[in-house]
Design a protein around this motif. Structure first.
Motif: not given
Length: 401
Positions: A30-33, A44-48, A94-97, A114-115
């Motif tokens: 999953s990808t976040g920004e 941190n916010n992208a991971i969230i 989830a275990d890594t990014f 991040v992914t």
């Protein structure tokens, strides 16, 4: 005998070749920004955001996590310190990014993309042979209440199971010997078995149909011919049976058979012959009700079926037309049938049967039903014959011998 032993053990070996534990590894991403005043805050916010997209977990737990790590151009320190926090906050979902990109805008804020990844490894036992999902399951129970007749019922149960297995249309399930399964489960759970053996557990099939039968009457006697002086054994049996749909407890099929056999031999042989006839009739009734015999192919003027049939058996075949619904319940009660011809089984193998067309023109997809010859006997059993015994006032049975 030597050749038989070789074939027997070769058959056992072939049954076990496909038994295995299948390991499957899958990775979800999953990808976040995210935006932050520091590089770490943006990541941190992208991971969230990515976690929220993946599984809808409680992201507040991740917001509270923090780290004092420093980062370098490759971001390896960030990944190492965050991986444990991700796994803890997402409860292992989830275990890594990895950081795809990170930039700084004209206001000094960092923008990170991040992914995140979650890798899952599962193991599943693959049973040997054909997939059970391709067939319906049935369980056969001997419900004979009279202890004196239960032995005959047990023999009948075994013959019915054999016939259903040979039809290759059902998963025939075992329910009479639970103690043996418990012993095997104990062994698998012990420290002596390999760890992967545990995946054989929790694979037991639940039944679709329950076949209940009861031997309600059986009697026999010796009849002597006044002309020849020869004797013959006559045995008659009455069996009640029904088929239940397990999920709803609906009775889908019910019948009572009264069948009689005559054999110039001892009563044990007569009983065996009668059991085979009754088992064949019950199995045939069930198969015709659930899996009507259908023409699989027509080759060189012969009709081919994908199951074993008895040589000499005769059938009448029908072409299927439009479906007919009940006027009141609106349920489909069947399809219009137009007779296409008659056939006679001429040979069979463990998986196929061949029949010659004795009349008409039979085609692929036609359904076929046992054909009575009009004298009350056809395909080795009596169809629709009324019981000829009488119950005396004292409870005895007079078979008219």
């Amino acid at each position: 005998m030597r050749a038989f032993k070789i074939l027997f053990f070769a058959g056992l070996l072939s049954l076990s070749l496909n038994a295995e534990v299948v390991t499957k590894t899958s990775t979800k991403s999953s990808t976040g920004e995210g935006v932050g005043i520091t590089r770490e805050a943006a990541i941190n916010n992208a991971i969230i955001e990515a976690v929220g997209k993946m599984s809808g977990v409680n992201i507040n737990a991740l917001k509270k996590s923090h780290t004092s790590s420093t980062s370098d151009n490759k971001g390896t320190n960030i990944q190492d310190s965050y991986s444990e926090e991700i796994s803890r906050a997402t409860k292992g979902r989830a275990d890594t990014f990895e950081v795809n990109s990170i930039e700084q805008d004209d206001k000094g804020n960092y923008i990170a993309n991040v992914t995140i990844y979650k890798t899952t490894t599962t193991k599943k036992y693959k049973a040997p042979g054909q997939s059970a999902s391709n067939r319906r399951s049935i369980t056969v129970f001997n419900a004979t209440p009279d202890i004196d007749k239960r032995g005959i019922g047990n023999n009948l149960q075994q013959q019915i199971i054999t016939d259903l297995l040979q039809s290759r249309k059902f998963n025939v399930l075992e329910r009479d010997t639970p103690g043996y399964y418990e012993m095997e489960k104990s062994l698998i759970k012990s420290g002596d078995a390999a760890s992967d053996e545990v995946y054989k557990l929790k694979n037991v099939l639940a039944t679709d149909y329950i076949l209940l039968f009861s031997v309600s009457d059986i009697d026999g006697g010796v009849k002597k011919s006044n002309l020849t002086g020869k004797t013959k054994v006559e045995v008659e049996m009455k069996v009640d049976y029904r088929v239940l749909l397990f999920a709803t407890r609906q009775i889908k099929f019910s019948n009572t058979l009264v069948m009689k056999t005559t054999i110039k031999d001892d009563s044990i042989t007569a009983d065996t012959a009668l059991i085979e006839q009754i088992a064949g009739r019950i199995s045939s009734d069930i198969l015709n009700a659930i899996y009507p015999l259908k023409v699989a192919s027509v080759e060189n003027g012969e009709v081919v079926f994908s199951q074993t049939l008895n040589q000499g058996d005769t059938y009448e075949c029908f072409a299927l037309g439009k479906a007919i619904k009940d006027s009141y319940t609106k349920e489909t009660t069947g399809r219009v049938e137009t007779k296409s011809g008659d056939i006679e089984v001429v040979r069979s193998t463990p998986k196929l049967s061949y029949a010659k067309i004795t009349s008409g023109s039979v085609k692929v997809g036609d359904i076929c039903r046992p054909l009575s010859n009009g004298s009350g006997s056809g395909n080795g059993y009596t169809i629709g014959r009324d019981a000829n015994y009488k119950i005396d006032e004292n409870g005895g049975v007079n078979l008219g011998f």
